[in-house]
Scaffold this motif. Structure first.
Motif, PDB file in Angstrom:
ATOM      1  N   ASP B 200       1.112  -1.576  -0.132  1.00  0.00           N
ATOM      2  CA  ASP B 200      -0.526   0.135  -0.380  1.00  0.00           C
ATOM      3  C   ASP B 200       0.900   0.984   0.059  1.00  0.00           C
ATOM      4  O   ASP B 200       1.021   2.373  -0.516  1.00  0.00           O
ATOM      5  N   PRO B 201       1.760   1.297   0.586  1.00  0.00           N
ATOM      6  CA  PRO B 201       2.690   3.321   0.865  1.00  0.00           C
ATOM      7  C   PRO B 201       3.407   2.611  -0.492  1.00  0.00           C
ATOM      8  O   PRO B 201       2.970   4.185   0.007  1.00  0.00           O
ATOM      9  N   TYR B 202       3.832   1.914  -1.216  1.00  0.00           N
ATOM     10  CA  TYR B 202       4.059   2.206  -2.015  1.00  0.00           C
ATOM     11  C   TYR B 202       3.743   2.467  -3.115  1.00  0.00           C
ATOM     12  O   TYR B 202       3.426   3.573  -4.208  1.00  0.00           O
ATOM     13  N   GLU B 203       1.956   1.809  -3.541  1.00  0.00           N
ATOM     14  CA  GLU B 203       1.340   1.845  -4.387  1.00  0.00           C
ATOM     15  C   GLU B 203       1.301   3.805  -4.455  1.00  0.00           C
ATOM     16  O   GLU B 203       0.812   4.396  -5.666  1.00  0.00           O
ATOM     17  N   ALA B 204       0.728   3.912  -3.056  1.00  0.00           N
ATOM     18  CA  ALA B 204       0.650   5.783  -2.580  1.00  0.00           C
ATOM     19  C   ALA B 204       1.377   6.124  -3.447  1.00  0.00           C
ATOM     20  O   ALA B 204       1.677   7.227  -3.655  1.00  0.00           O
ATOM     21  N   ALA B 205       2.334   6.302  -2.442  1.00  0.00           N
ATOM     22  CA  ALA B 205       4.116   7.465  -3.252  1.00  0.00           C
ATOM     23  C   ALA B 205       3.765   7.546  -4.554  1.00  0.00           C
ATOM     24  O   ALA B 205       4.072   8.328  -4.925  1.00  0.00           O
ATOM     25  N   VAL B 206       3.453   6.638  -5.545  1.00  0.00           N
ATOM     26  CA  VAL B 206       3.984   5.910  -6.145  1.00  0.00           C
ATOM     27  C   VAL B 206       2.574   6.957  -7.736  1.00  0.00           C
ATOM     28  O   VAL B 206       3.233   7.802  -8.416  1.00  0.00           O
ATOM     29  N   VAL B 207       1.786   6.822  -6.753  1.00  0.00           N
ATOM     30  CA  VAL B 207       0.979   7.383  -7.690  1.00  0.00           C
ATOM     31  C   VAL B 207       0.937   9.432  -6.915  1.00  0.00           C
ATOM     32  O   VAL B 207       0.538  10.325  -7.934  1.00  0.00           O
ATOM     33  N   ASP B 208       1.736   9.537  -5.657  1.00  0.00           N
ATOM     34  CA  ASP B 208       2.088  10.735  -5.818  1.00  0.00           C
ATOM     35  C   ASP B 208       3.038  11.840  -6.333  1.00  0.00           C
ATOM     36  O   ASP B 208       3.457  12.667  -6.118  1.00  0.00           O
ATOM     37  N   GLY B 209       3.345  10.151  -7.400  1.00  0.00           N
ATOM     38  CA  GLY B 209       4.807  10.791  -8.112  1.00  0.00           C
ATOM     39  C   GLY B 209       6.630  11.069  -7.552  1.00  0.00           C
ATOM     40  O   GLY B 209       7.459  11.996  -7.939  1.00  0.00           O
ATOM     41  N   ALA B 210       6.681  10.065  -6.641  1.00  0.00           N
ATOM     42  CA  ALA B 210       7.611   9.653  -5.637  1.00  0.00           C
ATOM     43  C   ALA B 210       8.205   8.675  -6.204  1.00  0.00           C
ATOM     44  O   ALA B 210       8.282   8.027  -7.508  1.00  0.00           O
ATOM     45  N   SER B 211       9.714   9.189  -6.481  1.00  0.00           N
ATOM     46  CA  SER B 211      10.912   7.944  -7.818  1.00  0.00           C
ATOM     47  C   SER B 211      11.281   7.677  -7.189  1.00  0.00           C
ATOM     48  O   SER B 211      11.623   7.179  -5.661  1.00  0.00           O
ATOM     49  N   PRO B 212      11.815   6.138  -8.054  1.00  0.00           N
ATOM     50  CA  PRO B 212      12.929   5.353  -6.702  1.00  0.00           C
ATOM     51  C   PRO B 212      13.519   5.658  -5.562  1.00  0.00           C
ATOM     52  O   PRO B 212      13.483   5.133  -5.026  1.00  0.00           O
ATOM     53  N   ALA B 213      14.289   6.746  -6.543  1.00  0.00           N
ATOM     54  CA  ALA B 213      15.356   7.296  -4.662  1.00  0.00           C
ATOM     55  C   ALA B 213      14.778   7.411  -3.346  1.00  0.00           C
ATOM     56  O   ALA B 213      14.787   7.405  -2.242  1.00  0.00           O
ATOM     57  N   GLN B 214      13.390   7.767  -3.981  1.00  0.00           N
ATOM     58  CA  GLN B 214      12.537   8.439  -2.556  1.00  0.00           C
ATOM     59  C   GLN B 214      11.398   7.701  -2.032  1.00  0.00           C
ATOM     60  O   GLN B 214      11.753   7.154  -0.537  1.00  0.00           O
ATOM     61  N   LEU B 215      11.231   6.582  -2.896  1.00  0.00           N
ATOM     62  CA  LEU B 215      10.578   5.457  -2.400  1.00  0.00           C
ATOM     63  C   LEU B 215      11.826   4.442  -1.597  1.00  0.00           C
ATOM     64  O   LEU B 215      10.887   4.375  -0.224  1.00  0.00           O
ATOM     65  N   PHE B 216      12.988   4.614  -2.008  1.00  0.00           N
ATOM     66  CA  PHE B 216      13.740   3.931  -0.892  1.00  0.00           C
ATOM     67  C   PHE B 216      14.514   4.543   0.124  1.00  0.00           C
ATOM     68  O   PHE B 216      14.063   4.039   1.405  1.00  0.00           O
ATOM     69  N   ARG B 217      14.250   6.019   0.408  1.00  0.00           N
ATOM     70  CA  ARG B 217      14.934   6.383   1.286  1.00  0.00           C
ATOM     71  C   ARG B 217      13.807   6.490   2.306  1.00  0.00           C
ATOM     72  O   ARG B 217      13.491   6.733   4.055  1.00  0.00           O
ATOM     73  N   PHE B 218      12.361   6.950   2.040  1.00  0.00           N
ATOM     74  CA  PHE B 218      11.235   7.392   3.099  1.00  0.00           C
ATOM     75  C   PHE B 218      10.491   6.526   3.348  1.00  0.00           C
ATOM     76  O   PHE B 218       9.315   5.993   4.383  1.00  0.00           O
ATOM     77  N   ILE B 219      10.636   4.711   2.262  1.00  0.00           N
ATOM     78  CA  ILE B 219       9.643   4.108   2.919  1.00  0.00           C
ATOM     79  C   ILE B 219      10.039   3.262   3.290  1.00  0.00           C
ATOM     80  O   ILE B 219      10.151   2.289   4.013  1.00  0.00           O
ATOM     81  N   THR B 220      11.250   2.402   1.864  1.00  0.00           N
ATOM     82  CA  THR B 220      11.635   0.498   1.607  1.00  0.00           C
ATOM     83  C   THR B 220      12.811   1.314   2.925  1.00  0.00           C
ATOM     84  O   THR B 220      13.014  -0.203   4.259  1.00  0.00           O
TER      85      THR B 220
END
Lengths: 437, 304
Positions: B200-220
């Motif tokens: 879920d957090p990933y899907e939400a972030a991608v919808v919000d336009g997060a980059s892979p680097a931001q996904l890694f840093r703020f979610i993973t």
């Protein structure tokens, strides 16, 4: 009265005759006396232990005594041995011991069974054992504070393995004096820069074995007459400087981690011209391809005080708490007998006795390859003129050896001058001597 | 009409309720052997070690009481401080490398799902090898004269190195060997953590336009923190007690450059026969391990 006197005289003569015959037909030494016993033999996993384990079944055939040979790598072997002896346990009957290292400590702890009364007792020792066949110097090394702690089972000492072909190629002959080692090494470094000119031990606890030979050739000693450390005395200091500079300038890179495994690998691979290492490694060195033909063996060339090689030997000892001391003595007799030492000699284990060196089978083996003859001559010189002083003869010797090795390492690495390193080591070991009192 | 089945919940009959207990509760019989095992094999040696550390005891002799003398000597002993420093430097270097590389490898495995099973088997190999074998292997590979590593460096035109024989390089080299052996372990823990992450957090972030680097840093990364800390705790216990590899390769050398506390205690106890002092050293090491693990566990609980 006359008849009575004749009767008494006849009886007396008869008694003398009977006792005389009885004495001359005394029971022969019985090898099978303790048949059915089981002995526990704790051994170090080096050529000595390995060969004894291999031949142990022959002892069982001879005596009916079963031998349980427990072979461990050196550190584990020492750990297990000290633990068993500290607990005064009868779990171990016979063990291997290196008197030059631990003799004082074990003697003080009372762990050795004194073999003096046993060796010369005809009721317990085979008539053909011939204890005097063991050289006086060799026996002396097993006597600690008046007690015969064990019977030597091999002799060994550091020898120089050198490449005859490389020396010839560079127009050199094997060095005849200690000082010539450095000049030859310098010439070799120019002539064959891809090879290591001179290699020897640099691993701290292992250094004293090879260093002590340099020290004695310089006329140095570890302890003063008053029992204090003498590394700073001129001849010993000269030896430290010389040994460290040889390894620093002409030794293999990373020499401070080197002990016999790396030295044997280096020389065996053909990457070293001269290697100063234990005679025990002879078998492995000449087994490397090509080495049997191009290698020569000699003792370290004489220095200002002549040639005083280092000589040590493993001995077989009986534990003071052994459950089967008499059967254990049978094992010792068998393992150190003339025949057994010839058998072991043919497999590269140098006998401490004199007679095996003249036994026809052994002589034939030695003469088959020239380098074997050179090895035998080097060992004969070592046995004749050697000194058993590897480290300072104090109670806490293992620690002292480590300190000496580290001092020499610091000079090799350029971290300290020889004077500073020697002075610091002297101080530390003097403290050890106080602690051991 | 639905019939609801009511399960009659009635109190137990008085006769059973009031009956006295017969014999020893089963819990005692079941736990007893395990408890005895723990006491004999853990508590008793620990107490004996404390007793030994308060004595001067040389093998072959008898213990003489010296109170806290061993501990006082330890504080004055430069080799103790060297040992502590080497242990901590090795620990920090190795742990950082293993966590970083383990995270990277774990993420790679998570991506390449098809090859993952096969790769996982290969990766298991280093830490399934006994430490002694690993030590001997690297001792030969890293030998300055006849080792393969220097040979390969030479072929690549790079300068040769002394590795384990250099006082300055020996600790990083040992850290590298341990990293080679244990990174797969950390990677597997990270992989487990990654596979249990919610989508879920990933899907939400991608919808919000997060980059892979931001996904890694703020979610993973924040979601993986518990796994990373678990790996850190497990590795810490091993790294602070670092012994096998050092013993096989350098025995604490050159000089004392790689003498960890454990190596120093072993030397004192089994090579120099000073059992009292060695016991004191080991207890201090135990304290250090305990302190670090407690710290990390508290941190883990705080962020969970």
């Amino acid at each position: 009265m006359n008849r009575n006197r004749i009767a008494v005289l006849t009886a007396a003569v008869a008694m003398i005759a009977v006792t005389a015959t009885a004495a001359s037909s005394a029971p022969a030494f019985d090898w099978k006396k303790y048949s059915g016993t089981t002995l526990n033999f704790l051994a170090d996993d080096n050529p000595v232990g390995q060969l004894l384990k291999e031949h142990a079944p022959e002892f069982t055939t001879l005596t009916g005594i079963r031998v349980n040979v427990l072979l461990f790598s050196e550190q584990q072997f020492r750990q297990r041995l000290t633990t068993v002896l500290q607990a005064k346990s009868g779990d171990v009957d016979v063990f291997m011991s290196l008197v030059s290292l631990e003799g004082l400590l074990y003697r003080r702890a009372g762990w050795y069974e004194d073999l003096n009364p046993i060796v010369h007792d005809p009721s317990r020792t085979a008539p053909d054992y011939d204890f005097s066949d063991l050289g006086a110097g060799v026996v002396r090394s097993s006597i600690v504070n008046g007690q015969l702690t064990g019977i030597p089972v091999n002799i060994e000492g550091p020898v120089v393995y050198y490449r005859k072909d490389v020396l010839a190629k560079c127009g050199l002959t094997p060095p005849k004096a200690l000082s010539q080692l450095a000049t030859d090494a310098a010439a070799l470094k120019k002539c064959v820069p891809d090879m290591t000119a001179f290699a020897s031990r640099g691993l701290a606890p292992a250094v004293p074995y090879t260093f002590s030979n340099f020290m004695h050739n310089f006329g140095g000693t570890y302890l003063t007459g008053a029992g204090r450390m003498a590394l700073s005395s001129p001849p010993t200091l000269a030896a430290i400087s010389y040994y460290a500079s040889l390894l620093k300038d002409y030794g293999p890179p990373g020499v401070v981690n080197y002990s016999f495994p790396q030295l044997t690998a280096l020389f065996g691979n053909g990457q070293a011209v001269m290697s100063f290492e234990s005679s025990n490694e002879f078998g492995k060195v000449v087994a490397a391809p090509g080495r049997a033909q191009d290698t020569g063996v000699m003792v370290l060339p004489p220095g200002p005080a002549g040639s005083v090689p280092t000589v040590i030997g493993w001995e077989l000892a009986i534990s003071a708490y052994a459950a089967h001391k008499d059967a254990a003595w049978y094992f010792l007799q068998w393992a150190t007998s003339k025949q057994m030492e010839v058998t072991l000699g043919l497999e590269g284990l140098a006998p401490p006795r004199t007679s095996p060196w003249h036994a026809p089978a052994f002589v034939k083996w030695l003469n088959a390859v020239p380098v074997r003859r050179e090895w035998a001559d080097a060992l004969a010189a070592i046995a004749r003129t050697g000194s058993g002083e590897v480290g300072p003869n104090i109670l806490l010797q293992p620690q002292a050896r480590q300190i000496i090795g580290q001092a020499i390492d610091s000079v090799i690495l350029g971290q300290a001058t020889a004077q500073n390193a020697a002075a610091s080591a002297d101080q530390q070991i003097d403290q050890l001597i106080q602690q051991g009192k | 009409m639905t019939v609801s089945h009511r399960f009659d919940v009635r109190p137990a009959p008085a006769a059973v309720r009031g009956a006295p207990r017969r014999g020893v509760p089963p819990a005692v019989w079941l736990l007893g052997p395990a408890l005895a095992f723990v006491i004999v094999l853990t508590v008793f040696p620990f107490l004996y070690a404390i007793y030994l550390s308060l004595n001067r005891f040389v093998f072959g002799g008898t213990p003489t009481f010296v109170g806290l003398g061993n501990y006082a000597a330890m504080l004055r002993d430069p080799l103790f401080w060297t040992g502590l420093r080497v242990t901590l430097v090795l620990y920090v270097l190795a742990l950082a490398a293993q966590l970083a590389l383990g995270l990277y490898v774990g993420m790679l495995l998570h991506r390449a799902l098809r090859a993952a099973r096969f790769l996982r088997t290969i990766l298991l190999a280093p830490f399934a090898m006994p430490s002694v074998a690993v030590g001997m292997m690297w001792l030969i590979l890293l030998d300055p004269s006849f080792g393969s590593v220097n040979y390969l460096l030479h072929l690549a035109g790079l300068p040769k190195s002394l590795f384990l024989a250099s006082p300055s390089l020996v600790v990083p080299t040992l850290a590298a060997i341990d990293t080679w052996q244990w990174t797969p372990f950390v990677a597997l823990i990270v992989l487990g953590g990654l596979q249990s992450l919610p989508a879920d957090p990933y899907e939400a972030a991608v919808v919000d336009g997060a980059s892979p680097a931001q996904l890694f840093r703020f979610i993973t990364l924040p979601l993986l923190r518990p796994s990373l800390l678990a790996a850190a705790i497990l590795r810490s216990v091993d790294l602070l007690r670092f012994f096998d590899t050092v013993y096989i390769t350098t025995q604490g050398g050159p000089g004392n450059a790689s003498t960890t506390l454990n190596i120093y205690a072993y030397q004192q106890g089994f090579q120099f026969f000073e059992l009292g002092y060695a016991s004191a050293l080991m207890l201090v090491l135990l304290l250090a391990v305990f302190a670090v693990v407690t710290g990390l566990t508290t941190l883990r609980r705080a962020i969970a």
